[in-house]
Design a protein around this motif. Structure first.
Motif, mmCIF file in Angstrom:
data_model
loop_
_atom_site.group_PDB
_atom_site.id
_atom_site.type_symbol
_atom_site.label_atom_id
_atom_site.label_comp_id
_atom_site.label_asym_id
_atom_site.label_seq_id
_atom_site.Cartn_x
_atom_site.Cartn_y
_atom_site.Cartn_z
ATOM 1 N N GLN A 18 0.818 -1.218 0.000
ATOM 2 C CA GLN A 18 0.000 0.000 0.000
ATOM 3 C C GLN A 18 0.854 1.272 0.000
ATOM 4 O OE1 GLN A 18 -3.639 -0.092 -0.127
ATOM 5 N NE2 GLN A 18 -2.923 -2.106 -0.766
ATOM 6 N N THR A 19 1.718 1.387 -1.002
ATOM 7 C CA THR A 19 2.585 2.555 -1.137
ATOM 8 C C THR A 19 1.834 3.709 -1.793
ATOM 9 O OG1 THR A 19 3.374 1.714 -3.266
ATOM 10 C CG2 THR A 19 4.672 1.163 -1.317
ATOM 11 N N PRO A 20 2.247 4.967 -1.549
ATOM 12 C CA PRO A 20 1.615 6.116 -2.212
ATOM 13 C C PRO A 20 1.698 5.993 -3.730
ATOM 14 C CG PRO A 20 3.023 6.850 -0.411
ATOM 15 C CD PRO A 20 3.267 5.378 -0.584
ATOM 16 N N HIS A 21 0.656 6.437 -4.417
ATOM 17 C CA HIS A 21 0.602 6.285 -5.867
ATOM 18 C C HIS A 21 1.747 7.020 -6.569
ATOM 19 C CE1 HIS A 21 -1.256 5.490 -9.747
ATOM 20 N NE2 HIS A 21 -1.101 6.775 -10.055
ATOM 21 N N SER A 22 2.183 8.143 -5.977
ATOM 22 C CA SER A 22 3.217 8.968 -6.621
ATOM 23 C C SER A 22 4.568 8.270 -6.710
ATOM 24 C CB SER A 22 3.376 10.295 -5.864
ATOM 25 O OG SER A 22 3.711 10.049 -4.502
ATOM 26 N N ILE A 23 4.808 7.293 -5.820
ATOM 27 C CA ILE A 23 6.113 6.608 -5.838
ATOM 28 C C ILE A 23 5.961 5.135 -6.205
ATOM 29 C CG2 ILE A 23 7.171 8.204 -4.188
ATOM 30 C CD1 ILE A 23 6.741 6.043 -2.033
ATOM 31 N N THR A 24 4.829 4.770 -6.789
ATOM 32 C CA THR A 24 4.572 3.360 -7.130
ATOM 33 C C THR A 24 5.650 2.786 -8.030
ATOM 34 O OG1 THR A 24 2.178 3.560 -6.884
ATOM 35 C CG2 THR A 24 2.991 1.779 -8.286
ATOM 36 N N PHE A 25 5.964 3.493 -9.124
ATOM 37 C CA PHE A 25 6.953 2.974 -10.075
ATOM 38 C C PHE A 25 8.357 2.978 -9.477
ATOM 39 C CE2 PHE A 25 3.515 4.091 -13.021
ATOM 40 C CZ PHE A 25 3.458 2.922 -13.763
ATOM 41 N N LEU A 26 8.647 3.934 -8.607
ATOM 42 C CA LEU A 26 9.948 3.968 -7.936
ATOM 43 C C LEU A 26 10.113 2.738 -7.048
ATOM 44 C CD1 LEU A 26 12.589 5.411 -7.182
ATOM 45 C CD2 LEU A 26 11.298 6.629 -5.395
ATOM 46 N N ILE A 27 9.075 2.423 -6.258
ATOM 47 C CA ILE A 27 9.113 1.244 -5.385
ATOM 48 C C ILE A 27 9.205 -0.031 -6.219
ATOM 49 C CG2 ILE A 27 7.849 -0.083 -3.663
ATOM 50 C CD1 ILE A 27 8.989 2.485 -2.576
ATOM 51 N N PHE A 28 8.461 -0.064 -7.329
ATOM 52 C CA PHE A 28 8.471 -1.243 -8.202
ATOM 53 C C PHE A 28 9.873 -1.507 -8.748
ATOM 54 C CE2 PHE A 28 8.336 -3.020 -12.496
ATOM 55 C CZ PHE A 28 7.674 -4.217 -12.267
ATOM 56 N N PHE A 29 10.503 -0.475 -9.302
ATOM 57 C CA PHE A 29 11.840 -0.660 -9.878
ATOM 58 C C PHE A 29 12.894 -0.917 -8.799
ATOM 59 C CE2 PHE A 29 9.914 1.637 -13.547
ATOM 60 C CZ PHE A 29 10.160 0.666 -14.496
ATOM 61 N N LEU A 30 12.665 -0.383 -7.595
ATOM 62 C CA LEU A 30 13.585 -0.663 -6.487
ATOM 63 C C LEU A 30 13.537 -2.140 -6.116
ATOM 64 C CD1 LEU A 30 15.522 0.234 -4.230
ATOM 65 C CD2 LEU A 30 13.503 0.777 -2.837
ATOM 66 N N PHE A 31 12.315 -2.687 -5.994
ATOM 67 C CA PHE A 31 12.171 -4.106 -5.671
ATOM 68 C C PHE A 31 12.658 -4.988 -6.817
ATOM 69 C CE2 PHE A 31 8.780 -3.103 -2.368
ATOM 70 C CZ PHE A 31 9.602 -3.443 -1.323
ATOM 71 N N LEU A 32 12.424 -4.546 -8.047
ATOM 72 C CA LEU A 32 12.908 -5.308 -9.201
ATOM 73 C C LEU A 32 14.431 -5.351 -9.207
ATOM 74 C CD1 LEU A 32 12.251 -6.823 -11.822
ATOM 75 C CD2 LEU A 32 12.272 -4.614 -13.015
ATOM 76 N N THR A 84 1.789 -6.766 -6.505
ATOM 77 C CA THR A 84 0.933 -6.002 -5.590
ATOM 78 C C THR A 84 1.292 -4.529 -5.578
ATOM 79 O OG1 THR A 84 2.384 -6.487 -3.696
ATOM 80 C CG2 THR A 84 0.543 -7.978 -4.064
ATOM 81 N N VAL A 85 2.570 -4.214 -5.758
ATOM 82 C CA VAL A 85 2.985 -2.803 -5.800
ATOM 83 C C VAL A 85 2.360 -2.097 -6.998
ATOM 84 C CG1 VAL A 85 4.955 -1.260 -6.170
ATOM 85 C CG2 VAL A 85 5.136 -3.125 -4.526
ATOM 86 N N LEU A 86 2.388 -2.752 -8.160
ATOM 87 C CA LEU A 86 1.830 -2.136 -9.378
ATOM 88 C C LEU A 86 0.310 -2.064 -9.337
ATOM 89 C CD1 LEU A 86 3.871 -3.458 -12.451
ATOM 90 C CD2 LEU A 86 3.815 -1.146 -11.511
ATOM 91 N N MET A 87 -0.323 -3.133 -8.860
ATOM 92 C CA MET A 87 -1.786 -3.239 -8.930
ATOM 93 C C MET A 87 -2.478 -2.788 -7.652
ATOM 94 S SD MET A 87 -1.860 -4.345 -11.956
ATOM 95 C CE MET A 87 -3.624 -4.578 -12.112
ATOM 96 N N LYS A 88 -1.693 -2.360 -6.639
ATOM 97 C CA LYS A 88 -2.260 -1.967 -5.352
ATOM 98 C C LYS A 88 -3.068 -3.114 -4.731
ATOM 99 C CE LYS A 88 -0.537 2.099 -5.634
ATOM 100 N NZ LYS A 88 0.641 2.418 -4.802
ATOM 101 N N GLY A 89 -2.519 -4.295 -4.787
ATOM 102 C CA GLY A 89 -3.186 -5.482 -4.283
ATOM 103 C C GLY A 89 -3.546 -6.420 -5.420
ATOM 104 N N ILE A 90 -3.548 -7.710 -5.135
ATOM 105 C CA ILE A 90 -3.882 -8.699 -6.163
ATOM 106 C C ILE A 90 -4.824 -9.748 -5.579
ATOM 107 C CG2 ILE A 90 -1.747 -8.433 -7.490
ATOM 108 C CD1 ILE A 90 -0.688 -10.956 -6.088
ATOM 109 N N ILE A 91 -5.500 -10.454 -6.458
ATOM 110 C CA ILE A 91 -6.354 -11.571 -6.076
ATOM 111 C C ILE A 91 -5.650 -12.859 -6.475
ATOM 112 C CG2 ILE A 91 -8.608 -12.656 -6.333
ATOM 113 C CD1 ILE A 91 -8.795 -9.953 -5.053
ATOM 114 N N ILE A 92 -5.417 -13.738 -5.493
ATOM 115 C CA ILE A 92 -4.803 -15.029 -5.777
ATOM 116 C C ILE A 92 -5.698 -16.125 -5.202
ATOM 117 C CG2 ILE A 92 -2.454 -14.104 -5.796
ATOM 118 C CD1 ILE A 92 -2.072 -15.239 -2.982
#
Length: 315
Positions: A18-32, A84-92
């Motif tokens: 549940q990261t802020p939308h403004s840094i979503t891609f930053l968090i995604f690329f950091l985890f990647l 989950t970072v990109l989609m703000k949560g997922i269904i599995i």
């Protein structure tokens, strides 16, 4: 007992970080980036130990197994976390959630056991150096590694089968970035005291007992180091186990905060952050810590680079 709903849970809504939308891609690329560096770093350790004859010793054999455990852990956790970072949560599916918990339990148990085995190796090397070659022979090393794998696989299977036999009636929301035990049990409408008792017993076998062995071993190691007359000698001997001690402190320190400190009053944000430390950060820094503080690994890397350079120049 919790009141049961009409239908059994078949899907899980994993909320993620549940990261802020403004840094979503930053968090995604950091985890990647963390995932790629972790896989490459641990594969490098495994490759160096496999192909460098100078690293064919018990310490590096155990280190390669620890790297394999780290790869298993991050591969189990990070792909879903990235989603989950990109989609703000997922269904599995519920079965996928239970499967993730199984591999998580196996890799965490294996990590604890391997750190204990590595500690025993350092204990023998420092406290009984004259008997090291005799005690740490190839047969014993393989026996300890096989025992670690079998025990962790067995404990993970027991916990997973026990959890999967509970009734799960909802809600189906898991406020975490992976399917950990506590969030899963909160979805159950069954009585869980017996499950918690079994979990405690498994933790005693796979976590608490190894931790106690590590503490006792390091007490003997520290006593032996202080008996060395010269400061230079003390520093040289301590350097052989400093990397392992650093990893143990980080790993067990975060696990104690997550699982042994009472969760009441502790926000999920803090729990998620602490969980990130031992599921994502520790597998990342393990090869870094061992590589930066180990001359043999540095030398092996230099030899391989020189060999590749000579092959390239000869073409």
């Amino acid at each position: 007992m919790k009141e049961k709903n009409v239908s059994r849970i078949t899907m899980i809504h994993l909320l993620g970080l549940q990261t802020p939308h403004s840094i979503t891609f930053l968090i995604f690329f950091l985890f990647l980036l963390i995932y790629c560096v972790t896989i490459c770093g641990n594969l490098l350790i495994i490759t160096l130990v496999s192909y460098s004859k100078s690293l064919h010793s018990p310490m590096y054999f155990f280190l390669s197994q620890l790297s394999l455990s780290d790869i298993l852990l991050v591969t189990d956790i990070l792909p879903n976390t990235l989603h989950t970072v990109l989609m703000k949560g997922i269904i599995i599916s519920f079965s996928d959630c239970i499967t993730q918990f199984y591999f998580f339990a196996v890799s965490e148990g294996l990590e604890c056991l391997l750190l204990t085995v590595m500690c025993y190796d350092r204990y023998v090397a420092i406290c009984k150096p004259l008997h090291y070659t005799l005690l740490m022979n190839v047969q014993l090393c393989w026996l300890m590694i096989i025992t670690c794998w079998v025990l962790s696989l067995l404990v993970g299977l027991i916990l997973t089968l026990t959890v999967s036999q509970l009734d799960f009636c909802g809600p189906n929301i898991v406020n975490h970035f992976f399917c950990d035990l506590d969030p899963i049990l909160q979805l159950s409408c069954s009585d869980v005291p017996n499950v918690l008792l079994e979990v405690t017993l498994m933790n005693v076998i796979i976590v608490i007992t190894p931790f106690f062995i590590i503490i006792v071993s390091y007490v003997y190691i520290i006593i032996t180091i202080f008996k060395i007359p010269s400061i230079t000698g003390r520093q040289k001997v301590f350097s052989t186990c400093s990397s392992h001690l650093t990893v143990v402190c980080i790993y067990y320190g975060t696990m104690v905060c997550v699982y042994l400190v009472p969760s009441k009053g502790q926000s999920w944000d803090i729990t998620k952050f602490l969980s990130l430390l031992y599921t994502v950060v520790t597998p990342l820094i393990n090869p870094i810590i061992y590589s930066l503080r180990n001359k043999d690994l540095k030398k092996a890397v230099a030899n391989i680079m020189n060999h590749c350079l000579q092959l390239h120049m000869s073409k």
